[in-house]
Design a protein around this motif. Structure first.
Motif, PDB file in Angstrom:
ATOM      1  N   ASN A 174       3.838  27.589  14.657  1.00 32.50           N
ATOM      2  CA  ASN A 174       4.218  26.267  14.922  1.00 32.50           C
ATOM      3  C   ASN A 174       5.504  26.255  13.734  1.00 32.50           C
ATOM      4  N   VAL A 175       6.628  26.745  14.345  1.00 34.04           N
ATOM      5  CA  VAL A 175       7.708  26.685  13.375  1.00 34.04           C
ATOM      6  C   VAL A 175       8.537  25.314  13.130  1.00 34.04           C
ATOM      7  N   LEU A 176       7.837  24.420  13.883  1.00 34.38           N
ATOM      8  CA  LEU A 176       8.353  23.100  13.920  1.00 34.38           C
ATOM      9  C   LEU A 176       8.096  22.356  12.374  1.00 34.38           C
ATOM     10  N   LEU A 177       6.695  22.652  12.244  1.00 32.83           N
ATOM     11  CA  LEU A 177       6.330  22.129  11.215  1.00 32.83           C
ATOM     12  C   LEU A 177       6.180  22.920   9.591  1.00 32.83           C
ATOM     13  N   ASN A 178       6.548  24.108   9.987  1.00 33.32           N
ATOM     14  CA  ASN A 178       6.723  25.043   8.983  1.00 33.32           C
ATOM     15  C   ASN A 178       8.063  24.858   8.124  1.00 33.32           C
ATOM     16  N   LEU A 179       8.380  23.770   7.799  1.00 35.67           N
ATOM     17  CA  LEU A 179       9.638  23.436   7.059  1.00 35.67           C
ATOM     18  C   LEU A 179       9.550  24.227   5.619  1.00 35.67           C
ATOM     19  N   PRO A 180      10.815  24.555   5.152  1.00 38.64           N
ATOM     20  CA  PRO A 180      10.570  24.841   3.600  1.00 38.64           C
ATOM     21  C   PRO A 180      10.243  23.846   2.675  1.00 38.64           C
ATOM     22  N   GLN A 181       9.430  23.895   1.654  1.00 33.95           N
ATOM     23  CA  GLN A 181       8.896  23.105   0.789  1.00 33.95           C
ATOM     24  C   GLN A 181      10.141  22.874  -0.123  1.00 33.95           C
ATOM     25  N   VAL A 182      10.501  21.674  -0.680  1.00 31.67           N
ATOM     26  CA  VAL A 182      11.630  21.497  -1.594  1.00 31.67           C
ATOM     27  C   VAL A 182      11.085  21.304  -2.843  1.00 31.67           C
ATOM     28  N   LEU A 205       0.712  -1.101  -0.032  1.00 35.33           N
ATOM     29  CA  LEU A 205      -0.077  -0.115  -0.084  1.00 35.33           C
ATOM     30  C   LEU A 205       0.737   1.325   0.096  1.00 35.33           C
ATOM     31  N   LEU A 206       1.913   1.358   0.879  1.00 35.18           N
ATOM     32  CA  LEU A 206       2.853   2.498   0.839  1.00 35.18           C
ATOM     33  C   LEU A 206       3.328   2.818  -0.502  1.00 35.18           C
ATOM     34  N   ALA A 207       4.101   1.689  -1.228  1.00 35.67           N
ATOM     35  CA  ALA A 207       4.625   1.682  -2.438  1.00 35.67           C
ATOM     36  C   ALA A 207       3.499   2.009  -3.650  1.00 35.67           C
ATOM     37  N   LYS A 208       2.304   1.736  -3.458  1.00 36.82           N
ATOM     38  CA  LYS A 208       1.292   2.179  -4.237  1.00 36.82           C
ATOM     39  C   LYS A 208       1.157   3.747  -4.042  1.00 36.82           C
ATOM     40  N   ALA A 209       1.146   4.114  -2.818  1.00 37.62           N
ATOM     41  CA  ALA A 209       0.916   5.455  -2.612  1.00 37.62           C
ATOM     42  C   ALA A 209       2.091   6.367  -3.035  1.00 37.62           C
ATOM     43  N   PHE A 210       3.171   6.144  -2.715  1.00 39.44           N
ATOM     44  CA  PHE A 210       4.425   6.637  -3.178  1.00 39.44           C
ATOM     45  C   PHE A 210       4.576   6.798  -4.789  1.00 39.44           C
ATOM     46  N   GLY A 211       3.826   5.684  -5.493  1.00 44.36           N
ATOM     47  CA  GLY A 211       4.163   5.768  -6.891  1.00 44.36           C
ATOM     48  C   GLY A 211       2.990   6.828  -7.331  1.00 44.36           C
ATOM     49  N   GLU A 212       2.007   6.856  -6.846  1.00 40.97           N
ATOM     50  CA  GLU A 212       0.987   7.996  -7.264  1.00 40.97           C
ATOM     51  C   GLU A 212       1.363   9.578  -6.975  1.00 40.97           C
ATOM     52  N   SER A 213       2.030   9.692  -6.020  1.00 41.53           N
ATOM     53  CA  SER A 213       2.542  10.896  -5.289  1.00 41.53           C
ATOM     54  C   SER A 213       3.985  11.009  -5.047  1.00 41.53           C
ATOM     55  N   GLY A 214       4.892  11.742  -5.944  1.00 41.97           N
ATOM     56  CA  GLY A 214       6.156  11.554  -5.494  1.00 41.97           C
ATOM     57  C   GLY A 214       6.499  12.417  -4.309  1.00 41.97           C
ATOM     58  N   ASP A 215       5.743  13.385  -3.622  1.00 43.32           N
ATOM     59  CA  ASP A 215       5.983  13.809  -2.380  1.00 43.32           C
ATOM     60  C   ASP A 215       5.431  13.021  -1.181  1.00 43.32           C
ATOM     61  N   ALA A 216       4.895  12.024  -1.270  1.00 45.22           N
ATOM     62  CA  ALA A 216       4.211  11.345  -0.200  1.00 45.22           C
ATOM     63  C   ALA A 216       5.215  10.766   0.927  1.00 45.22           C
ATOM     64  N   LEU A 217       6.271  10.328   0.364  1.00 44.83           N
ATOM     65  CA  LEU A 217       7.451   9.856   1.348  1.00 44.83           C
ATOM     66  C   LEU A 217       8.122  11.083   2.227  1.00 44.83           C
ATOM     67  N   VAL A 218       8.208  12.316   1.655  1.00 37.02           N
ATOM     68  CA  VAL A 218       8.550  13.333   2.262  1.00 37.02           C
ATOM     69  C   VAL A 218       7.697  13.792   3.221  1.00 37.02           C
ATOM     70  N   GLU A 219       6.426  13.796   2.936  1.00 34.42           N
ATOM     71  CA  GLU A 219       5.240  14.090   3.967  1.00 34.42           C
ATOM     72  C   GLU A 219       5.380  13.161   5.060  1.00 34.42           C
ATOM     73  N   LEU A 220       5.492  11.919   4.793  1.00 31.78           N
ATOM     74  CA  LEU A 220       5.324  10.620   5.845  1.00 31.78           C
ATOM     75  C   LEU A 220       6.201  10.912   6.804  1.00 31.78           C
ATOM     76  N   ARG A 221       7.731  11.117   6.426  1.00 31.81           N
ATOM     77  CA  ARG A 221       8.808  11.348   7.155  1.00 31.81           C
ATOM     78  C   ARG A 221       8.764  12.736   8.006  1.00 31.81           C
ATOM     79  N   ARG A 222       8.112  13.797   7.502  1.00 33.94           N
ATOM     80  CA  ARG A 222       7.880  14.885   8.127  1.00 33.94           C
ATOM     81  C   ARG A 222       6.842  14.791   9.245  1.00 33.94           C
ATOM     82  N   ILE A 223       6.000  14.055   9.184  1.00 36.53           N
ATOM     83  CA  ILE A 223       4.677  13.693  10.135  1.00 36.53           C
ATOM     84  C   ILE A 223       5.478  12.894  11.260  1.00 36.53           C
ATOM     85  N   GLU A 224       6.290  11.883  10.956  1.00 39.09           N
ATOM     86  CA  GLU A 224       7.051  10.938  11.830  1.00 39.09           C
ATOM     87  C   GLU A 224       7.767  11.888  12.698  1.00 39.09           C
ATOM     88  N   ALA A 225       8.579  12.844  11.920  1.00 35.41           N
ATOM     89  CA  ALA A 225       9.703  13.618  12.965  1.00 35.41           C
ATOM     90  C   ALA A 225       8.784  14.388  13.840  1.00 35.41           C
TER      91      ALA A 225
END
Length: 273
Positions: free
Chosen positions: A265-273, A223-243
């Motif tokens: 909330n400066v912790l979550l306002n990270l610059p978008q790549v 399911l994760l692989a499928k979700a990442f395949g549909e959206s390229g930014d999904a992995l970065v967003e997941l890592r941000r949420i976990e952090a």
């Protein structure tokens, strides 16, 4: 004259004493729970049974024989063999009493110690006959059946001797050393088999849990692989949420924490790549 008066008084006293002795010897008592049978020196044992109370008899010719008619306990131990040739030790407890009407005949044929003459022999006979119809295992599992059959046959046998059996119970039943040791070994083997079966079932359950967990991990990865395949930014967003979750957990445990407004909330306002 005084001597003659003394002699007359002495004779009268002796006469009264003799009469009193005769009267006392002509009386006997039968207490509650007892019965008497009269033995006559000329006619033998009389057929009548004397009840409770004070009664007369002919001194030096008749003699009362007192019987206890209350229920009395007696234990009889017997060693016999079962159907499969195992030695069995059985103790039978019996509550017995005589049939009142049969006391004269019992005294004539058996005597006062009728229980010593009758109960051991008929108990031994009945127990050996009944136990021989069962094997060792049946004597344990069908104990009520064995007790019932012993009670029926022993009651019928005792009635032939003028005895009433109020209660019959098997109080002790053991087997020989060889059979007892074999039973103990069998019990140990059964317990070991149960333990082995439990361990096998536990291993099977653990195996199933491992397989189910692996299938779940595989499905989650798919399911994760499928979700990442549909959206390229999904992995970065997941890592941000976990952090963010890890940082929030650490800060919540700290005593010196300053909370900012939700809009800052400066912790979550990270610059978008």
């Amino acid at each position: 004259m005084a001597s003659r008066l003394f002699t007359n008084l002495t004779t009268a006293g002796l006469g009264l004493a003799l009469v009193g002795g005769v009267v006392n010897s002509a009386l006997y008592n039968v207490d509650g729970g007892y019965r008497a049978v009269i033995f006559d020196r000329f006619t033998g044992v009389k057929p009548n049974v004397v009840g409770e109370g004070t009664h007369f008899l002919i001194p030096w010719i008749q003699k009362p024989i007192i019987f206890d008619i209350r229920s009395r306990p007696r234990s009889v131990a017997v060693t016999t063999g079962s159907k499969d040739l195992q030695n069995v030790n059985i103790t039978l407890r019996i509550l017995f009493r005589p049939i009142t009407e049969n006391l004269p005949r019992m005294y004539t044929s058996l005597g006062v110690d009728y229980d010593e003459r009758v109960l051991p022999s008929i108990t031994n006979e009945v127990l050996k006959a009944v136990v021989a119809q069962f094997d060792a295992g049946e004597l344990i599992t069908q104990r009520e059946v064995v007790s019932q059959r012993v009670s029926e046959e022993l009651t019928e046998r005792a009635s032939q001797f003028g005895l009433i059996l109020d209660d019959i119970s098997l109080t002790h039943l053991t087997f020989g050393r060889e059979f007892t040791a074999a039973v103990e070994l069998k019990q140990v083997a059964q317990q070991e088999a149960e333990k082995a079966r439990f361990l096998v079932e536990k291993a099977e359950q653990q195996k199933r849990a491992t397989v189910i967990s692996a299938e779940g991990d595989t499905q989650a990865a798919s399911l994760l692989a499928k979700a990442f395949g549909e959206s390229g930014d999904a992995l970065v967003e997941l890592r941000r949420i976990e952090a963010a979750e890890d940082i929030a957990t650490l800060l919540s445990r700290s005593r010196n924490v300053s909370y900012l407004p939700s809009g800052q909330n400066v912790l979550l306002n990270l610059p978008q790549v």
